[in-house]
Design an enzyme around this catalytic site. Structure first.
Site, PDB file in Angstrom:
ATOM      1  N   ARG A  59       0.842  -1.192   0.000  1.00  0.00           N
ATOM      2  CA  ARG A  59       0.000   0.000   0.000  1.00  0.00           C
ATOM      3  C   ARG A  59       0.877   1.241   0.000  1.00  0.00           C
ATOM      4  NH1 ARG A  59      -4.191  -1.965   4.797  1.00  0.00           N
ATOM      5  NH2 ARG A  59      -5.120  -3.718   3.640  1.00  0.00           N
ATOM      6  N   ASP A  61       1.745   5.152  -0.108  1.00  0.00           N
ATOM      7  CA  ASP A  61       1.090   6.308   0.499  1.00  0.00           C
ATOM      8  C   ASP A  61       0.736   7.369  -0.540  1.00  0.00           C
ATOM      9  OD1 ASP A  61       1.271   5.222   3.038  1.00  0.00           O
ATOM     10  OD2 ASP A  61       3.179   6.197   3.489  1.00  0.00           O
ATOM     11  N   TYR A 120      12.607  -0.441  -3.455  1.00  0.00           N
ATOM     12  CA  TYR A 120      12.223   0.956  -3.670  1.00  0.00           C
ATOM     13  C   TYR A 120      13.417   1.750  -4.167  1.00  0.00           C
ATOM     14  CZ  TYR A 120       7.769   0.492  -1.096  1.00  0.00           C
ATOM     15  OH  TYR A 120       6.506   0.148  -0.693  1.00  0.00           O
ATOM     16  N   ARG A 205      10.907   6.573   3.420  1.00  0.00           N
ATOM     17  CA  ARG A 205      10.996   8.031   3.475  1.00  0.00           C
ATOM     18  C   ARG A 205      11.669   8.499   4.768  1.00  0.00           C
ATOM     19  NH1 ARG A 205       5.062   9.843   2.665  1.00  0.00           N
ATOM     20  NH2 ARG A 205       5.975  11.901   3.043  1.00  0.00           N
TER      21      ARG A 205
END
Length: 261
Positions: A59, A61, A120, A205
């Site tokens: 999921r 963001d 990522y 992040r």
């Protein structure tokens, strides 16, 4: 609607896709907000003429992108031509979402739980670039590239990442197996690569934001190590902006496809 059902279904499919997350309130369906999952459910249900629920590998963001996302869905009837379905569904979907492939998988295959690794990339632009506004953190202050990479290497020696987990996250464990973590330079663009078996909410992040603070000289390597060991989100740096983050790869066992595809 729940993500799983007790009713037997004839065919389960994986779909590989990419999307620009700028205009979406994340992957997950939510009331009164645009989501990637919601758009896929609407398009697939219309196209296949049956109620379809789409389950993602994760999921993302609000504002986060995916250059490679995988999801699964189930149909009562087989897809005669997956290539044709991809072509036609791409015409149904908005320009921010692109499907690359649909293929049938074993009935027990699950986009989220069968994944063996996720990767990522975080993009940092070292110059002002009007063409990267939505897709990179434009950071022009002085940074020490070597220090950021040295700190990143410590992630490989650690397995509890509570210090990089969003405070209100509902998770059973903060343990993750980080297998790749390093920065690379491509001209004025710096890209942070990270891969693991799983990620916590906001984890990448938060890591990037803290590594940038190391690069600025706000934390030493020893202090970064102490942050890792603290387990406290308040000790780590501010999360990097969403726009620079891309889910770049979701990996699965090689035998997940059905033998007749």
């Amino acid at each position: 609607m729940s993500e799983t059902t007790n009713k037997p279904t004839a065919h389960r499919y994986f779909v590989e896709l990419s999307y620009d997350g700028t205009a979406f309130h994340g992957w997950q369906v939510q009331p009164n907000a645009r989501s990637v999952q919601g758009e896929l459910i609407d398009a697939f249900s219309t196209f296949f003429r049956e109620e379809v629920y789409v389950v993602g590998a994760g999921r993302t963001d609000t504002g986060v992108h995916a250059s490679h996302m995988v999801a699964h869905f189930e149909l009562h009837n087989p897809i005669e031509s997956p290539e044709d379905a991809v072509y036609k569904l791409n015409r149904f979907l908005s320009e921010e979402i692109a499907l690359q492939e649909i293929y049938e998988v074993k009935v027990e295959a699950h986009a989220r739980f069968s994944a063996t690794e996720r990767a990522y990339e975080y993009v940092l632009s070292r110059v002002k670039n009007p063409f990267a506004t939505k897709y990179a953190w434009q950071f022009q202050r002085e940074l020490n590239f070597a220090q950021m990479n040295q700190a990143a290497s410590l992630l490989l020696e650690h397995n509890d990442f509570a210090c990089f987990c969003k405070a209100d996250s509902d998770v059973n464990t903060t343990l993750c197996d980080v297998r790749t973590a390093h920065w690379e330079r491509d001209g004025d663009t710096w890209i942070f690569h990270i891969a693991a078996d799983r990620f916590l909410r906001n984890m990448v992040r938060a890591i990037v934001g803290t590594l940038v603070e190391v690069g600025e000289g706000k934390h030493t390597i020893e202090e970064f190590k102490s942050i890792l060991e603290s387990g406290s989100r308040s000790k780590a740096g501010t999360s990097a902006p969403a726009g620079g983050l891309f889910l770049s790869k979701v990996s699965y066992p090689s035998d997940i496809r059905t033998t007749h595809t």
